[in-house]
Design an enzyme around this catalytic site. Structure first.
Site, PDB file in Angstrom:
ATOM      1  N   ASP A 127     -46.791 -10.024 -35.107  1.00 50.66           N
ATOM      2  CA  ASP A 127     -46.692 -11.616 -35.217  1.00 50.66           C
ATOM      3  C   ASP A 127     -46.157 -12.224 -36.820  1.00 50.66           C
ATOM      4  O   ASP A 127     -46.794 -11.385 -37.834  1.00 50.66           O
ATOM      5  CB  ASP A 127     -47.366 -11.989 -35.017  1.00 50.66           C
ATOM      6  CG  ASP A 127     -46.804 -13.825 -33.574  1.00 50.66           C
ATOM      7  OD1 ASP A 127     -45.599 -14.136 -34.031  1.00 50.66           O
ATOM      8  OD2 ASP A 127     -47.889 -14.537 -33.967  1.00 50.66           O
ATOM      9  N   HIS A 134     -36.808  -9.378 -37.956  1.00 46.17           N
ATOM     10  CA  HIS A 134     -36.873  -8.705 -36.810  1.00 46.17           C
ATOM     11  C   HIS A 134     -36.825  -7.478 -37.382  1.00 46.17           C
ATOM     12  O   HIS A 134     -37.183  -6.424 -37.608  1.00 46.17           O
ATOM     13  CB  HIS A 134     -36.160  -8.726 -35.600  1.00 46.17           C
ATOM     14  CG  HIS A 134     -36.651 -10.048 -34.573  1.00 46.17           C
ATOM     15  ND1 HIS A 134     -38.758 -10.407 -34.647  1.00 46.17           N
ATOM     16  CD2 HIS A 134     -36.088 -11.169 -34.674  1.00 46.17           C
ATOM     17  CE1 HIS A 134     -38.243 -11.502 -34.371  1.00 46.17           C
ATOM     18  NE2 HIS A 134     -37.012 -12.191 -34.018  1.00 46.17           N
ATOM     19  N   LEU A 188     -50.141  12.267 -32.274  1.00 42.23           N
ATOM     20  CA  LEU A 188     -50.120  11.024 -32.344  1.00 42.23           C
ATOM     21  C   LEU A 188     -49.322   9.967 -30.622  1.00 42.23           C
ATOM     22  O   LEU A 188     -47.752  10.251 -30.480  1.00 42.23           O
ATOM     23  CB  LEU A 188     -49.918   9.181 -32.956  1.00 42.23           C
ATOM     24  CG  LEU A 188     -49.466   8.010 -33.313  1.00 42.23           C
ATOM     25  CD1 LEU A 188     -51.493   8.381 -32.896  1.00 42.23           C
ATOM     26  CD2 LEU A 188     -48.731   7.585 -34.013  1.00 42.23           C
TER      27      LEU A 188
END
Ligand code: IPE
Ligand code: IPE
Ligand code: MG
Length: 255
Positions: free
Chosen positions: A25, A42, A136
């Site tokens: 955020d 963004h 991962l």
């Protein structure tokens, strides 16, 4: 739930969280602070995603789950939603080969049905490419909501009972967990939120049960490998008691 248990210490005596989730955020505020439009934030945030994925991989974290777009984010101005969708498509096109090269298994969690056909196809193709990778596991939460996740698990179990596949007595915390989005991954150990707000915003409501929570004021585009490692070090300092006394927990750590 029987999969909630203390972590074993690593060889260097440091506890590394096996599964980390991040609420990324603060992109909009970061851009505004620089006198730019929210979209610039963004775009800059993608670099932080790269840094955190690389760092998680190097630290042998097993699973990393990133909140990219919530089920509530559709309420934003159409233009911002459009840019986020385009960015998602662009990043998938550009980055998935690199993930594959690093043996990362990529998946998207959330209700994908609301995305364009092109985006849904791109997601399926990306998941397919990396499905057999053993490193991962990178999960991107897109049109994801914690309440949706719980509701869809309840619906699946109800349907299984209806069809006689399972009986009512088969419903318990473990079988419910199996129907939630991240069921095949290690239990969530650590949830990080950047951007200064101390809330969950309908992220992994079920999975967060015994996760350590870490909130930082750092805005997502300013979050980097060093800050990520600082949080991992902080996790190592936490005493996870899982309902037991501190004395019991410390004894188990030594054993
Ligand atoms: C997080 O950054 C990214 C998404 C929710 C898609 P924000 O866009 O929420 O940034 P702030 O919170 O407005 O600064
Ligand atoms: C949470 O951030 C969702 C993502 C990071 C994708 P928001 O910015 O949407 O959260 P709220 O609305 O401030 O709680
Ligand atoms: Mg926000």
């Amino acid at each position: 739930m029987n999969n909630i248990k203390p972590l074993a210490k690593q060889a260097n005596n440091k506890s590394i969280p096996q599964h980390i989730a991040i609420i990324m955020d603060g992109n909009g505020r970061w851009a505004q602070l620089q006198g730019k439009g929210r979209v610039a934030g963004h775009k800059a945030g993608v670099e932080s995603v790269r840094a955190v994925v690389a760092s998680a991989r190097k630290s042998n974290v097993k699973a990393l789950t990133l909140f990219a777009f919530s089920s509530e984010n559709w309420q934003r101005p159409a233009k911002e939603v459009g840019v986020l969708m385009d960015l998602f498509m662009y990043v998938l096109t550009k980055e998935v080969k690199r993930l594959h090269k690093h043996n990362i298994r990529f998946q998207v969690i959330g209700d994908l049905s609301r995305f364009s056909d092109d985006l849904q196809k791109k997601i399926a193709k990306s998941e397919q490419l990396t499905i057999n990778n053993t490193g991962l596991v990178l999960s991107i939460a897109a049109n994801y909501g914690g309440r949706w996740d719980i509701a869809q698990a309840a619906k699946k179990l109800a349907s299984d009972v209806n069809q006689g596949i399972i009986s009512l007595d088969d419903i318990n915390e473990d079988s419910f967990n199996e129907q939630t989005s991240l069921a095949d991954l290690p239990t969530l150990d650590l949830l990080i939120r950047t951007g200064g707000d101390c809330r969950i915003s309908n992220f992994l409501l079920w999975q967060v049960a015994y996760a350590e929570l870490f909130f930082t004021d750092t805005l997502w585009p300013d979050f980097n490998e060093k800050k990520f490692q600082e949080v991992i070090n902080c996790f190592d300092q936490r005493e996870r008691r899982f309902g037991k006394t501190g004395e019991q927990a410390r004894k188990e750590q030594i054993l």
